[in-house]
Design an enzyme around this catalytic site. Sequence first.
Site, PDB file in Angstrom:
ATOM      1  N   CYS A   1       8.119 -41.773  25.333  1.00  0.00           N
ATOM      2  CA  CYS A   1       7.209 -40.703  24.930  1.00  0.00           C
ATOM      3  C   CYS A   1       6.122 -40.466  25.985  1.00  0.00           C
ATOM      4  O   CYS A   1       6.402 -40.021  27.082  1.00  0.00           O
ATOM      5  CB  CYS A   1       6.640 -41.037  23.553  1.00  0.00           C
ATOM      6  SG  CYS A   1       5.875 -39.656  22.696  1.00  0.00           S
ATOM      7  N   HIS A   2       4.861 -40.779  25.673  1.00  0.00           N
ATOM      8  CA  HIS A   2       3.762 -40.645  26.625  1.00  0.00           C
ATOM      9  C   HIS A   2       3.571 -41.896  27.485  1.00  0.00           C
ATOM     10  O   HIS A   2       2.744 -41.914  28.381  1.00  0.00           O
ATOM     11  CB  HIS A   2       2.446 -40.343  25.890  1.00  0.00           C
ATOM     12  CG  HIS A   2       2.350 -38.947  25.357  1.00  0.00           C
ATOM     13  ND1 HIS A   2       2.981 -38.549  24.197  1.00  0.00           N
ATOM     14  CD2 HIS A   2       1.712 -37.851  25.826  1.00  0.00           C
ATOM     15  CE1 HIS A   2       2.723 -37.276  23.972  1.00  0.00           C
ATOM     16  NE2 HIS A   2       1.953 -36.832  24.944  1.00  0.00           N
TER      17      HIS A   2
END
Length: 189
Positions: free
Chosen positions: A112-113
């Site tokens: 994800c991030h």
Amino acid sequence: MAQELKNRKVAILATDGFEQVELTEPKQALEKAGAQVHVVAPHGDSIQGWNHHDKGDKVAVDRTLDQVKPSDYDALVLPGGVLNPDQLRTNEQAVQFVRAFFADSKPVGAICHGPWTLVEAGVVKGRKVTSWPSLKTDLSNAGANWVDQEVVVDQGLVTSRNPGDIPAFNSKIVEEFCEGKHPAQAVSV
């Protein structure tokens, strides 16, 4: 129960604001595969998880960054959540911790991030990666080849886009962590 990661130690580096399932589910998969897993954070006690925009559960911190060295671990996982990697990438001790895994050719998983911290560590240039779509420009500007795929493996670096990709991510981190060091993972740092 498979024990392919028996005698392996894995660090999950996170801080407040991590996406809860991106820490808890990989941790469970790694432990099921026999790994000893430590949640490592800049501060002790516990860190606050999030379920997208809502507060989630707190997770106990096993070790602080001050208490560990990258050489204590065989592999590293970087969960996402917007706040978590944004804070880690401004923490020089966390950035150095991440960079050391690449310098020593150790496998790393980021979802994800999570790859934001990889950008700050200067380890994505020339690598094929994926992430949450909003990181595409940051990763591309750092020299990565960003693709929109469920899971991407590049010489021991495993990346995925979001919580929906966790089953594929977990499968690949277990596989890559079993393989151990990847000489092509080393970067000049």
